[in-house]
Design an enzyme around this catalytic site. Structure first.
Site, PDB file in Angstrom:
ATOM      1  CB  CYS A 110       2.810 -41.736   7.407  1.00  0.00           C
ATOM      2  SG  CYS A 110       4.540 -42.255   7.287  1.00  0.00           S
ATOM      3  CB  CYS A 162       3.590 -36.626  11.964  1.00  0.00           C
ATOM      4  SG  CYS A 162       4.138 -36.112  10.321  1.00  0.00           S
ATOM      5  CB  CYS A 180       8.129 -38.624   4.613  1.00  0.00           C
ATOM      6  SG  CYS A 180       7.782 -37.272   5.783  1.00  0.00           S
ATOM      7  CD  GLN A 208       9.616 -18.858   6.151  1.00  0.00           C
ATOM      8  OE1 GLN A 208       8.991 -19.721   6.761  1.00  0.00           O
ATOM      9  NE2 GLN A 208      10.063 -17.768   6.749  1.00  0.00           N
ATOM     10  CG  PHE A 233      15.083 -10.835  13.417  1.00  0.00           C
ATOM     11  CD1 PHE A 233      16.086 -11.325  14.241  1.00  0.00           C
ATOM     12  CD2 PHE A 233      14.240  -9.852  13.897  1.00  0.00           C
ATOM     13  CE1 PHE A 233      16.224 -10.845  15.548  1.00  0.00           C
ATOM     14  CE2 PHE A 233      14.371  -9.366  15.195  1.00  0.00           C
ATOM     15  CZ  PHE A 233      15.362  -9.860  16.015  1.00  0.00           C
ATOM     16  CD  GLU A 280      19.640 -12.930   9.373  1.00  0.00           C
ATOM     17  OE1 GLU A 280      20.207 -13.732  10.144  1.00  0.00           O
ATOM     18  OE2 GLU A 280      18.413 -12.704   9.394  1.00  0.00           O
ATOM     19  CG  ASP A 321      10.267 -14.302  10.118  1.00  0.00           C
ATOM     20  OD1 ASP A 321       9.886 -14.917  11.138  1.00  0.00           O
ATOM     21  OD2 ASP A 321      10.447 -14.858   9.027  1.00  0.00           O
ATOM     22  CB  CYS A 363       8.396 -20.019  14.003  1.00  0.00           C
ATOM     23  SG  CYS A 363       9.944 -19.681  14.885  1.00  0.00           S
TER      24      CYS A 363
END
Length: 410
Positions: A63, A72, A146, A246, A273, A293, A341, A367
């Site tokens: 890029c 990034c 991008c 996601q 979650f 949730e 999650d 994550c």
């Protein structure tokens, strides 16, 4: 302050090269293991480093904005070492918690796959800038390309900039959350000028001209030409404006596959979650599912999807803050398997209750390797056996990594 020669021995968890020194580790942005770098050192960080001896793993960034843009961190690292580094981050997080476990190879991300982008717009004199912040700075990089974004979002950048110009606040920045859906782009603006309602006719015309699916401003839907649908295992979900999803379809499919394989033939499953139902809707194809949730908007989207006949097993749901009020062992008794999650903070309270439960199978999605390792330690100490850990690279060229862990209790 004199220039020093530094030898990079490893990559840190944020993608900086690390060189050992008598005063402690020196962090060198953009450097790779095996490289020698010349730089002055201030407070443990290299200033204006120059690579004297490049690594064989160094490649050219893809890029034009890479040197400045903070979106990034690792476009300069070749593919296989990059994936090995991401796998290593998960292994190190586990090791830090005393879990010696061979982590599976990371599932690779693909270029142009990110369907969800959070962009920033601001004024620079008479011009509007749209893009990402510079590395370690509040300055904005005005992007024209991008490589990680869905091509539909990249193609819309000029239109998004024109849209931002209509509602930019007099001071501060405007945030744009753009989601590529099966019906077109879903655009949500946040922190727009409070007088945006005067611009609604012009904004609506722009949506029609650009053929976007939906536009929302400060939480208000201005125009919806088509419902911005996401495909969750063959079931259509309309997410809340700017809501969490996601980031890539490929990673969602990879995570879902690992979750489905993990629960196996379980007949009753709790999905904790659960968000908009990314896993719950897929799990309900073969098992009864109870989704929990805390976000009202996500549950509303989930509920709306369930109102259409889908051929699913029994699906129930509840709104509940699991960090403050986790499911206790007695509530977990009906379930053969539990999937969780959580956000980056992890699921410590829920893990502590799962550790005292009789649930046979747990699939943990995360994550954040650090909080995942903490939660796995709690479950292992409670009698669970760790069977598999698979990293999934959802955010290409970034330090972020997802992971799915499978645990069982005999």
């Amino acid at each position: 302050m004199s220039e020093r020669e530094l030898t990079i021995t490893e990559l840190g968890h944020r993608g900086d090269g690390i060189a050992p020194s008598e005063a402690g580790p020196v962090y060198v942005a953009g450097a790779l293991p095996g490289e020698t770098v010349r730089a002055t050192v201030v407070n443990g960080r290299a200033v204006d480093p120059v690579v004297a001896t490049p690594s064989a793993d160094r490649v050219s960034p893809v890029c034009r904005h890479y040197d400045a843009c903070g979106g990034c961190s690792l476009q300069h690292l070749a593919g296989q070492p990059y994936l090995a580094w991401k796998r290593g981050m998960v292994e190190k997080a586990l090791s830090d918690r005393g879990i010696d476990f061979a982590v599976s190879d990371a599932v690779a991300a693909t270029q142009g796959g990110r369907r969800r982008a959070v962009l920033t717009a601001t004024r620079a004199g008479r011009h509007v800038l749209l893009g990402y912040h510079e590395k370690a700075s509040h300055r904005l990089v005005d992007i024209s390309e991008c490589p990680v974004l869905d091509p539909a979002i990249v193609a819309a950048l000029p239109g998004l900039k024109a849209l931002a110009a209509q509602v930019l606040p007099r001071k501060g920045e405007l945030r744009l959350t753009v989601l590529a859906t099966t019906a077109g782009l879903d655009v949500a603006l946040d922190k727009a000028d409070k007088a945006y309602d005067r611009k609604i006719p012009a904004l609506s015309k722009m949506v029609v001209d650009e053929n976007w699916a939906r536009l929302s401003v400060n939480g208000e839907v201005i125009l919806e030409i088509r419902p911005p649908l996401l495909d969750m295992g063959g079931i259509g979900i309309v997410p809340a404006p700017g809501g969490f999803t996601q980031a890539t379809v490929a990673s969602e499919l990879a995570l879902s596959r690992l979750v489905l394989n993990g629960v196996g033939k379980a007949r009753t499953i709790a999905d904790l979650f659960s968000g908009v139902g990314t896993f719950a809707l897929r799990l309900a194809g073969h098992a009864n599912v109870h989704a929990v949730e805390g976000d009202a908007a996500a549950l509303a989207a989930f509920d709306k999807a369930l109102r259409k006949p889908q051929g699913l097993k029994k699906v129930t749901f509840e709104r509940r803050d699991l960090s403050r009020r986790p499911l206790v062992p007695e509530e977990l008794e009906p379930y053969d398997a539990v999937v969780f999650d959580p956000p980056r903070a992890g699921a410590q309270a829920q893990a502590e209750n799962l550790a005292r439960s009789k649930v046979k199978t747990i699939v943990a999605v995360s994550c954040n390797p650090a909080t995942l390792a903490r939660d796995l330690r709690i479950l292992i100490d409670g009698g669970y056996t760790l069977q598999n850990v698979t990293p999934v690279d959802q955010f290409l060229y970034s330090p972020h990594i997802e992971a799915v862990a499978l645990l069982t209790r005999e």
